[in-house]
Design an enzyme around this catalytic site. Structure first.
Site, short mmCIF file in Angstrom:
data_model
loop_
_atom_site.label_atom_id
_atom_site.label_comp_id
_atom_site.label_asym_id
_atom_site.label_seq_id
_atom_site.Cartn_x
_atom_site.Cartn_y
_atom_site.Cartn_z
N TYR A 1 -1.16 8.62 -2.66
CA TYR A 1 -1.24 8.25 -3.86
C TYR A 1 -2.30 9.18 -4.79
O TYR A 1 -2.33 9.17 -5.85
CB TYR A 1 -1.34 6.80 -4.11
CG TYR A 1 -0.14 6.02 -4.34
CD1 TYR A 1 0.95 6.37 -4.22
CD2 TYR A 1 -0.22 4.52 -4.30
CE1 TYR A 1 2.35 5.78 -3.92
CE2 TYR A 1 0.91 3.68 -4.34
CZ TYR A 1 2.35 4.35 -4.10
OH TYR A 1 3.36 3.34 -4.30
N GLY A 2 -3.19 9.43 -4.03
CA GLY A 2 -4.47 10.01 -4.56
C GLY A 2 -4.47 11.07 -5.50
O GLY A 2 -5.06 11.20 -6.31
N CYS B 1 -4.39 -1.56 -2.38
CA CYS B 1 -4.52 -0.18 -2.44
C CYS B 1 -5.38 -0.08 -3.55
O CYS B 1 -4.89 -0.33 -4.63
CB CYS B 1 -3.12 0.50 -2.54
SG CYS B 1 -3.40 2.22 -2.90
N ASN B 2 -6.50 0.54 -3.32
CA ASN B 2 -7.31 0.86 -4.61
C ASN B 2 -6.74 1.75 -5.58
O ASN B 2 -6.81 1.62 -6.91
CB ASN B 2 -8.59 1.25 -4.33
CG ASN B 2 -9.50 0.59 -3.49
OD1 ASN B 2 -10.51 -0.15 -3.89
ND2 ASN B 2 -9.32 0.45 -2.17
N THR B 3 -6.20 2.61 -5.18
CA THR B 3 -5.57 3.91 -5.91
C THR B 3 -4.42 3.20 -6.96
O THR B 3 -4.24 3.54 -8.09
CB THR B 3 -5.07 4.96 -5.18
OG1 THR B 3 -6.06 5.23 -3.86
CG2 THR B 3 -4.76 6.26 -5.89
N ASP C 1 0.95 -1.16 0.05
CA ASP C 1 -0.07 0.04 0.06
C ASP C 1 0.74 1.08 -0.03
O ASP C 1 2.10 1.16 0.02
CB ASP C 1 -0.81 -0.12 1.16
CG ASP C 1 -1.93 1.24 1.42
OD1 ASP C 1 -2.39 1.62 0.19
OD2 ASP C 1 -2.25 1.47 2.54
N SER C 2 0.20 2.18 -0.19
CA SER C 2 1.04 3.65 -0.17
C SER C 2 1.41 4.00 1.39
O SER C 2 2.11 4.84 1.48
CB SER C 2 0.11 4.98 -0.81
OG SER C 2 -1.09 4.94 -0.02
N CYS D 1 -10.85 2.68 -0.35
CA CYS D 1 -9.44 3.12 -0.05
C CYS D 1 -9.23 2.34 1.32
O CYS D 1 -10.22 2.19 2.23
CB CYS D 1 -9.09 4.66 0.34
SG CYS D 1 -7.76 5.04 0.87
N THR D 2 -8.23 1.49 1.30
CA THR D 2 -7.99 0.60 2.57
C THR D 2 -7.75 1.30 3.55
O THR D 2 -7.59 0.74 4.85
CB THR D 2 -6.96 -0.41 2.05
OG1 THR D 2 -5.66 0.54 1.45
CG2 THR D 2 -7.29 -1.22 0.98
#
Ligand code: DGL
Length: 266
Positions: free
Chosen positions: A47-48, A79-81, A15-16, A194-195
């Site tokens: 990251y968004g 991470c969705n982004t 993840d970020s 978003c996690t």
């Protein structure tokens, strides 16, 4: 560190920042025999708001190093982004590796909603993605889907989980848009896309103007990963393969303490 010859390969969770821990805690329950390596690209967080081409290049470049260094059994992109942008590129660049992705849970939300009003709370990056629009087109055309891109919530979640005070008003500013009333109907599902956000679900519940389901896909992602990781009879959990790596190289004390709380050396 890589797995010794007689040990099972670890699961890598990416993840970020610290949001991927919401997925790691579920994955651990289902794969107790595996070591877990948690990678936080905190040097790139958040990251968004990244420009898409630059972020894609960063993520694929990072994975070239991570796969060479840690040789995992499977990678969970928690991470969705990151995944909605670079999932296909990662699979194309590293075809020998299994990537389990995280995408907005629009399909299950569309199946479950009774009012037909669904909101997707995500980073500005995830909201903009063609991937997200395609999910709506494929699975939710019968619903009214509101996409809510939050500038600050991932940052607020990082602060909150590290023990800082987060003002209700600041959270409400980010989530208020999720609540839609239309023709006597109300939003009944908010997808946590978003996690980082499930860490704040208790606050969201308290502040919500009416009760909704807050959909957290962590368990489903963990189940998917479990289905792809071979079960090995009599496998023993390795001692040295549960740790967190921060791309900044310098996690602060509250962050290291948080990692230890999740059973990860940092
Ligand atoms: N946790 C990430 C996600 O699932 C994003 C956080 C960020 O870097 O803004 O989208």
């Amino acid at each position: 560190m890589t797995a010794a010859a007689n040990e099972l390969k670890p699961v890598l969770v990416f993840d970020s920042g610290i949001g991927g821990l919401t997925v790691l805690r579920e994955a651990r329950v289902l794969m107790p025999e595996r070591g877990f390596i948690y990678i936080a690209d905190d040097a790139g967080f958040p990251y968004g708001s990244w420009e898409e081409a630059a972020l894609k290049e960063r993520i694929v470049g990072l994975f070239a190093k991570l796969l060479a260094q840690y040789d995992p059994e499977v990678c969970i992109i928690a991470c969705n982004t990151a995944f909605t942008l670079a999932g296909a590129d990662l699979r194309a660049a590293f075809p020998q590796m299994t990537f389990v992705g995280t995408v907005p849970a629009i399909k299950p939300a569309a199946e479950r909603t009774r009012s037909g009003l669904v909101s997707v709370l995500a980073t500005p990056g995830t909201v903009k993605r063609a991937y997200t629009r395609d999910l709506i087109q494929s699975f939710a055309t019968q619903c009214h889907v509101r996409l809510v891109g939050s500038q600050n919530l991932a940052r607020l979640a990082e602060a909150y989980i590290r023990g800082d005070v987060v003002e209700d008003e600041a959270v409400m500013t980010e989530i208020g848009q999720c609540f839609v009333e239309m023709d006597g109907r109300k939003t009944d599902i908010v997808v946590l896309a978003c996690t980082h956000y499930p860490f704040m679900a208790n606050i969201f519940r308290r502040l919500a103007p009416w009760p909704v389901d807050w959909l957290d896909p962590a368990e489903a992602i963990a189940r998917r990963a479990r289905s792809l990781v071979p079960q090995v009879a009599d496998a023993v959990h390795p001692d040295n393969l549960d740790f967190a790596v921060f791309t900044s190289g310098a996690p602060d004390f509250p962050t290291r303490r948080l990692m230890q709380g999740f059973g990860l050396k940092a």
